[in-house]
Design an enzyme around this catalytic site. Structure first.
Site, PDB file in Angstrom:
ATOM      1  CG  PHE A 210      -1.921   1.061   1.261  1.00 51.58           C
ATOM      2  CD1 PHE A 210      -3.115   0.903   0.599  1.00 51.58           C
ATOM      3  CD2 PHE A 210      -1.678   2.252   1.924  1.00 51.58           C
ATOM      4  CE1 PHE A 210      -4.069   1.915   0.599  1.00 51.58           C
ATOM      5  CE2 PHE A 210      -2.625   3.272   1.931  1.00 51.58           C
ATOM      6  CZ  PHE A 210      -3.823   3.096   1.262  1.00 51.58           C
TER       7      PHE A 210
ATOM      8  CE1 TYR B 238      -8.846   2.266   7.175  1.00 50.80           C
ATOM      9  CE2 TYR B 238      -8.097   3.663   8.968  1.00 50.80           C
ATOM     10  CZ  TYR B 238      -7.901   3.118   7.711  1.00 50.80           C
ATOM     11  OH  TYR B 238      -6.762   3.408   7.009  1.00 50.80           O
ATOM     12  CE  LYS B 239      -7.452  -1.284   5.541  1.00 56.74           C
ATOM     13  NZ  LYS B 239      -7.998  -0.420   4.493  1.00 56.74           N
TER      14      LYS B 239
ATOM     15  CG  ASP C 263       0.211  -2.482   7.069  1.00 57.07           C
ATOM     16  OD1 ASP C 263      -0.895  -2.848   7.516  1.00 57.07           O
ATOM     17  OD2 ASP C 263       0.367  -1.432   6.425  1.00 57.07           O
TER      18      ASP C 263
ATOM     19  NE  ARG D  92      -9.806  -3.177  -2.304  1.00 57.48           N
ATOM     20  CZ  ARG D  92      -9.337  -2.656  -1.180  1.00 57.48           C
ATOM     21  NH1 ARG D  92      -8.155  -3.018  -0.713  1.00 57.48           N
ATOM     22  NH2 ARG D  92     -10.023  -1.765  -0.497  1.00 57.48           N
TER      23      ARG D  92
END
Ligand SMILES: Cc1ncc(COP(=O)(O)O)c(C=O)c1O
Length: 410
Positions: free
Chosen positions: A138, A232-233, A207, A381
């Protein structure tokens, strides 16, 4: 009813996590363009809202802030929230208590962890001057690793995760890797890569943004040095909810944060000009925590009561398997190509499908209530959050995808 729809019904009937769905705010059956409930497949970007959060946030704002005001730093437990909530996240990533603090963004924690890892390695071996980073990472991790390399006088070595073992050596100071690739959904071999980094005498930073809350991580079991992740995922903490930093217990007294703030001082209210780090994971803190977001996250973590990560992983694999089966059955051959590995050992909790007009396809899927996301240049996705998704959702998503693609081919 098609065979796959019947199967979906049976699988939902046998799903031991099915009851968790009501703990989230999701579309009701009457929402959505076609009169059936929308399907939310973007929990790998922003998790859905746990139903208990609004009332808790209202209490934090109205009573804790509105009435107790500054007393809440002690009386409402605001001051200790970063480590208290870190201990709530710990079992979800296989960590014993006292090793995680919550606060700041993932980006900021990547910086603390990578510079901290270089400094740790150099305590024993000051000449090491290379930071290895996942070249497919990312973007924020890559940018920060590059800056950390410049700051520490290191050379940055971007390589794909499978190339990592081959480039490790006596110059390696730190390695920054993703547990699950954000684009393809590929799960990397955390135990083997951690062992390889250690065998080379370096420190590893993982990560966990796309794995925490979706699959077992076992940080302590695999001897991971440092880890970061967002909340937040799959942890459903809310937009911009604070991230976390894990520092393995035995490294904590040597962890030298590049962002020493008054919140990580041994005596924060001593207001001393000299910096003395607090003991333990607390030294990962920086400044005043973002209390509203942090306490929303704390409330969101209640949905994990009575749930094991093992159960979540089993259902995640069943959901992604079933999605692939439905896509294969419904979507014309050759219209999409699966980027996500089929082997369970290499699959996170998302399916990435490549198709040339992915941006347009996703726009039309969203119009029809099937919400995934698009990653440049050609990736669809779909994230699968086992706590609130069912097999009928998955079947419907694949069916709508096939309809959108069929319409597209006309
Ligand atoms: C793997 C990974 N790392 C880091 C980030 C960025 O985190 P933040 O914006 O919270 O700093 C993301 C965001 O989606 C991500 O997927």
């Amino acid at each position: 009813m098609s065979e796959l729809r019947i199967r979906a019904k049976e699988l939902d009937g046998a799903d031991e996590l099915a009851a968790k769905r009501v703990e989230f705010v999701l579309d009701s059956a009457s929402d959505g363009a076609s009169g059936s409930a929308g399907v939310y497949l973007d929990g790998n970007s922003l998790g859905a809202l746990p139903a208990a959060v609004p009332a808790r946030v209202a209490d934090v704002v109205g009573r804790q802030w509105g009435e107790l005001r500054i007393r809440s730093w002690t009386e409402s437990g605001w001051w200790t929230a970063p480590e208290r909530i870190g201990d709530r996240i710990a079992p979800l990533v296989g960590a014993a208590a006292g090793q995680i603090v919550v606060g700041d963004s993932t980006s900021v924690n990547v910086f603390k962890a990578v510079v901290g890892a270089v400094r740790l390695t150099r305590l024993a071996d000051p000449g090491r001057d290379e930071i290895v980073v996942d070249a497919t990472t990312f973007p924020t991790d890559g940018y920060i690793a590059e800056s950390a390399a410049r700051m520490t006088g290191c050379t940055l070595r971007p390589v794909t995760p499978d190339q990592v073992p081959g480039v490790l050596g006596e110059r390696t100071a730190a390695v920054l890797l993703n547990h699950v690739d954000y684009r393809s959904g590929r799960l990397h071999d955390l135990p083997a890569l951690t062992a390889a980094v250690h065998a080379a005498g370096a420190r590893v930073v993982w990560d966990l943004c796309h794995s925490a809350g979706a699959l077992p991580v076992d940080l302590d079991g695999h001897g991971v040095d440092l880890a970061v992740g967002c909340t937040y995922k799959y942890l459903n903490g809310g937009p911009g909810s604070p991230a976390y930093l894990y520092v393995r217990e035995e490294l904590q007294d040597r962890f030298d944060s590049p962002l020493p703030g008054w919140n990580s001082h041994a005596e924060p209210f001593g207001m001393r000009p000299d910096y003395e780090p607090a003991p333990g994971a607390l030294r990962g803190r920086v400044g005043t925590p973002d209390i509203l977001s942090m306490l929303a996250l704390e409330a969101a973590l209640d949905v994990w009561d009575g749930v094991s990560v093992g159960q979540v992983r089993a259902k995640s694999l069943a959901l992604t398997d079933f999605f692939l089966e439905c896509v294969t059955a419904y979507v014309p051959d050759g219209r999409v190509a699966c980027l996500t590995p089929l082997a369970h050992a290499e699959r996170g909790s998302q399916i990435a499908l490549r198709c040339p007009d992915a941006g347009d396809v996703m726009r039309r899927l969203i119009e029809r209530g099937v919400v995934g996301d698009f990653r440049h240049p050609d990736v669809l996705r779909f994230g699968f959050t086992p706590l609130y998704l069912g097999f009928a959702d998955v079947e419907r998503a694949a069916r709508v995808l096939a309809e959108v693609l069929a319409a597209d081919g006309d």
